[in-house]
Motif scaffolding. Structure first.
Motif, mmCIF file in Angstrom:
data_model
loop_
_atom_site.group_PDB
_atom_site.id
_atom_site.type_symbol
_atom_site.label_atom_id
_atom_site.label_comp_id
_atom_site.label_asym_id
_atom_site.label_seq_id
_atom_site.Cartn_x
_atom_site.Cartn_y
_atom_site.Cartn_z
ATOM 1 N N ALA A 20 0.831 -1.206 0.000
ATOM 2 C CA ALA A 20 0.000 0.000 0.000
ATOM 3 C C ALA A 20 0.867 1.258 0.000
ATOM 4 C CB ALA A 20 -0.933 -0.015 1.211
ATOM 5 N N LEU A 21 1.939 1.261 0.782
ATOM 6 C CA LEU A 21 2.832 2.414 0.817
ATOM 7 C C LEU A 21 3.575 2.593 -0.509
ATOM 8 C CD1 LEU A 21 4.305 2.004 4.419
ATOM 9 C CD2 LEU A 21 2.680 3.732 3.642
ATOM 10 N N TRP A 22 3.951 1.473 -1.114
ATOM 11 C CA TRP A 22 4.655 1.549 -2.392
ATOM 12 C C TRP A 22 3.783 2.142 -3.485
ATOM 13 C CZ3 TRP A 22 9.411 1.173 -4.360
ATOM 14 C CH2 TRP A 22 9.547 0.976 -5.729
ATOM 15 N N LEU A 23 2.537 1.704 -3.560
ATOM 16 C CA LEU A 23 1.640 2.209 -4.592
ATOM 17 C C LEU A 23 1.178 3.639 -4.318
ATOM 18 C CD1 LEU A 23 -0.582 -0.965 -5.219
ATOM 19 C CD2 LEU A 23 1.352 -0.125 -6.577
ATOM 20 N N ALA A 24 1.254 4.048 -3.047
ATOM 21 C CA ALA A 24 0.805 5.400 -2.709
ATOM 22 C C ALA A 24 1.913 6.443 -2.808
ATOM 23 C CB ALA A 24 0.218 5.412 -1.306
ATOM 24 N N PRO A 46 -12.290 19.401 -9.256
ATOM 25 C CA PRO A 46 -11.701 19.168 -7.921
ATOM 26 C C PRO A 46 -12.545 18.242 -7.053
ATOM 27 C CG PRO A 46 -12.620 21.380 -8.060
ATOM 28 C CD PRO A 46 -12.658 20.833 -9.450
ATOM 29 N N ARG A 47 -13.877 18.229 -7.210
ATOM 30 C CA ARG A 47 -14.703 17.360 -6.388
ATOM 31 C C ARG A 47 -14.435 15.897 -6.693
ATOM 32 N NH1 ARG A 47 -20.425 19.660 -7.882
ATOM 33 N NH2 ARG A 47 -19.348 19.623 -9.886
ATOM 34 N N ARG A 48 -14.327 15.565 -7.997
ATOM 35 C CA ARG A 48 -14.041 14.185 -8.382
ATOM 36 C C ARG A 48 -12.652 13.790 -7.912
ATOM 37 N NH1 ARG A 48 -15.061 13.625 -14.601
ATOM 38 N NH2 ARG A 48 -14.357 11.505 -14.099
ATOM 39 N N THR A 49 -11.730 14.708 -7.963
ATOM 40 C CA THR A 49 -10.371 14.387 -7.525
ATOM 41 C C THR A 49 -10.322 14.119 -6.030
ATOM 42 O OG1 THR A 49 -9.505 15.796 -9.274
ATOM 43 C CG2 THR A 49 -8.016 15.217 -7.479
ATOM 44 N N ARG A 50 -11.069 14.926 -5.256
ATOM 45 C CA ARG A 50 -11.054 14.771 -3.804
ATOM 46 C C ARG A 50 -11.644 13.427 -3.388
ATOM 47 N NH1 ARG A 50 -13.011 19.225 -2.823
ATOM 48 N NH2 ARG A 50 -15.239 18.695 -2.679
ATOM 49 N N TRP A 51 -12.796 13.060 -3.923
ATOM 50 C CA TRP A 51 -13.426 11.779 -3.563
ATOM 51 C C TRP A 51 -12.653 10.595 -4.122
ATOM 52 C CZ3 TRP A 51 -16.628 11.482 0.243
ATOM 53 C CH2 TRP A 51 -17.428 12.581 0.567
ATOM 54 N N GLY A 52 -12.022 10.792 -5.210
ATOM 55 C CA GLY A 52 -11.276 9.695 -5.824
ATOM 56 C C GLY A 52 -10.085 9.258 -5.001
ATOM 57 N N ARG A 53 -9.587 10.144 -4.144
ATOM 58 C CA ARG A 53 -8.436 9.775 -3.312
ATOM 59 C C ARG A 53 -8.790 8.696 -2.277
ATOM 60 N NH1 ARG A 53 -6.510 15.940 -1.928
ATOM 61 N NH2 ARG A 53 -5.713 16.494 -4.009
ATOM 62 N N PHE A 54 -10.060 8.627 -1.907
ATOM 63 C CA PHE A 54 -10.461 7.671 -0.871
ATOM 64 C C PHE A 54 -10.800 6.299 -1.433
ATOM 65 C CE2 PHE A 54 -11.479 11.846 0.930
ATOM 66 C CZ PHE A 54 -10.819 11.765 2.145
ATOM 67 N N VAL A 55 -10.964 6.178 -2.721
ATOM 68 C CA VAL A 55 -11.351 4.891 -3.313
ATOM 69 C C VAL A 55 -10.294 3.814 -3.074
ATOM 70 C CG1 VAL A 55 -11.897 3.698 -5.464
ATOM 71 C CG2 VAL A 55 -12.870 5.950 -5.003
ATOM 72 N N PRO A 56 -9.000 4.056 -3.284
ATOM 73 C CA PRO A 56 -8.012 2.995 -3.009
ATOM 74 C C PRO A 56 -7.970 2.575 -1.540
ATOM 75 C CG PRO A 56 -7.054 4.719 -4.384
ATOM 76 C CD PRO A 56 -8.364 5.249 -3.897
ATOM 77 N N ALA A 57 -8.332 3.495 -0.629
ATOM 78 C CA ALA A 57 -8.319 3.137 0.795
ATOM 79 C C ALA A 57 -9.313 2.031 1.099
ATOM 80 C CB ALA A 57 -8.608 4.368 1.648
ATOM 81 N N ARG A 336 -12.549 6.365 -11.535
ATOM 82 C CA ARG A 336 -11.389 5.612 -11.979
ATOM 83 C C ARG A 336 -10.175 6.542 -12.110
ATOM 84 N NH1 ARG A 336 -14.738 6.376 -16.269
ATOM 85 N NH2 ARG A 336 -13.859 7.410 -18.096
ATOM 86 N N ARG A 337 -9.024 5.964 -11.949
ATOM 87 C CA ARG A 337 -7.772 6.724 -12.035
ATOM 88 C C ARG A 337 -7.112 6.467 -13.379
ATOM 89 N NH1 ARG A 337 -4.014 5.841 -7.014
ATOM 90 N NH2 ARG A 337 -3.020 7.661 -8.005
ATOM 91 N N VAL A 338 -6.593 7.542 -13.938
ATOM 92 C CA VAL A 338 -5.880 7.429 -15.210
ATOM 93 C C VAL A 338 -4.426 7.077 -14.909
ATOM 94 C CG1 VAL A 338 -5.165 8.611 -17.301
ATOM 95 C CG2 VAL A 338 -7.401 9.106 -16.285
ATOM 96 N N PRO A 339 -3.901 5.981 -15.420
ATOM 97 C CA PRO A 339 -2.510 5.605 -15.121
ATOM 98 C C PRO A 339 -1.541 6.616 -15.707
ATOM 99 C CG PRO A 339 -3.411 4.196 -16.836
ATOM 100 C CD PRO A 339 -4.545 4.995 -16.358
ATOM 101 N N CYS A 340 -0.439 6.842 -14.938
ATOM 102 C CA CYS A 340 0.606 7.757 -15.361
ATOM 103 C C CYS A 340 1.573 7.030 -16.271
ATOM 104 C CB CYS A 340 1.324 8.359 -14.180
ATOM 105 S SG CYS A 340 0.217 9.323 -13.096
#
Length: 340
Positions: A20-24, A46-57, A336-340
């Protein structure tokens, strides 16, 4: 209490936390050239970005709960069932005025006798109290007697009640005298009514039978016929002893009085019923008497222990699986997150 059947499963939390730490960890800053920011304004909401941070948790929390489920948590309930010994013991204690004679030394915690003298009754109460504590599985009753007997406590497994009744014993609650025969008859009658496999009467006195309507020999024959074993204890020093009396002005004084135990009758009663006669002239010997009776009438304590386990696996597995599936579902939607 909560117990884990496979606690080694918690070691899985270590690699889980490292992943989890490695991926974060923060990634490299990316730059994309656009002719107009209008093209990416919707993506940068910004709203989608803020809520999207909690999805991996959700994924890691769900995975941690699944690890706890693998450890097999349960709640233990311990129960123990104690079977009574089947031995009924009736304690007969003389509370006549002569039992206030102060010729017994008080026991200290170290087991040595203190110099201060206490009454025969106080010494008996102290020793009998410890005897009751050492017989947790026996039904015990208490009969006090002077000029006549009276029931202080019925036969019971509630030893707290027996102890309270013992502490309340004192001289002067009934007419004075020593009704040994009546006390034995009363105790035998109480024991016979319960129908126990083993019935014992322990009679403690410091005098001779001089009251009551039943002779000790007759009461002993009744005890023998009903299968009651009688242990007799003669307590106190021989000859004269200091006995407190209250004069006409209400003042208490110590006077020398002669009090002799009728050892012949006590021995006859014990021998006729299969018991034993003991002589106790001080607190230490009195304690030894009750210790010997405790040893002779020792019974095997039977304790059955039960442990009930209530599985708690589902309480962690189901929410953990729900969180993992929720994370997968949200990752396929607008979060969903866009891969870098």
């Amino acid at each position: 209490m909560i117990h884990f059947q496979h606690p080694a499963a918690f070691f899985l939390l270590i690699p889980l936390a490292l992943i989890a730490l490695w991926l974060a960890r923060p990634g490299r800053a990316m730059a994309v050239a656009y002719s107009s920011t209008d093209l990416v304004r919707a993506v940068a909401d910004p709203r989608r970005t803020r809520w999207g941070r909690f999805v991996p948790a959700l994924r890691w929390l769900g995975a941690a709960m699944l690890v706890v489920a693998l450890a097999r948590p349960d709640i233990e309930h311990h129960n123990s069932q104690v079977q009574a010994s089947g031995v009924d013991i009736m304690l007969g204690i003389d509370v006549s005025g002569s039992m206030q004679a102060r010729d017994m030394a008080k026991d200290t915690a170290s087991g040595q006798s203190a110099a201060a003298a206490i009454s025969r009754l106080d010494a008996a109460k102290e020793v009998v109290s410890r005897f009751v504590e050492d017989r947790p599985n026996d039904r015990i009753g208490l009969i006090a007697f002077a000029g006549e007997p009276y029931l202080a406590s019925p036969l019971t497994l509630d030893h707290d009640w027996v102890q309270q009744s013992l502490a309340r014993l004192d001289s002067g609650q009934v007419s004075d005298g020593t009704a040994i025969g009546s006390a034995i008859a009363s105790g035998v009658r109480r024991l016979d009514a319960q129908g126990a496999k083993s019935k014992i009467l322990i009679l403690l006195t410091d005098g001779q039978n001089n009251a009551g309507k039943i002779q000790p020999s007759v009461a002993a024959e009744a005890a023998k016929a009903l299968g009651v074993k009688v242990y007799t204890i003669g307590v106190g020093s021989s000859g004269q002893a200091l006995v407190p009396i209250t004069d006409d002005h209400g003042r208490q004084q110590l006077v020398a009085a002669r009090v002799d135990v009728d050892e012949a009758d006590m021995k006859q009663i014990a021998a006729a019923t299969g018991g034993t006669f003991y002589r106790a002239t001080d607190t230490q010997s009195l304690r030894a008497v009750y210790a010997d009776i405790d040893r002779l009438e020792k019974t095997t304590r039977t304790i059955k222990g039960f442990t009930q386990h209530d599985e708690q696996f589902a309480w962690f597995a189901m929410p953990g699986l729900f969180l993992v599936l929720t994370e997968l579902g949200l990752s396929a939607t607008r979060f969903r997150r866009v891969p870098c």
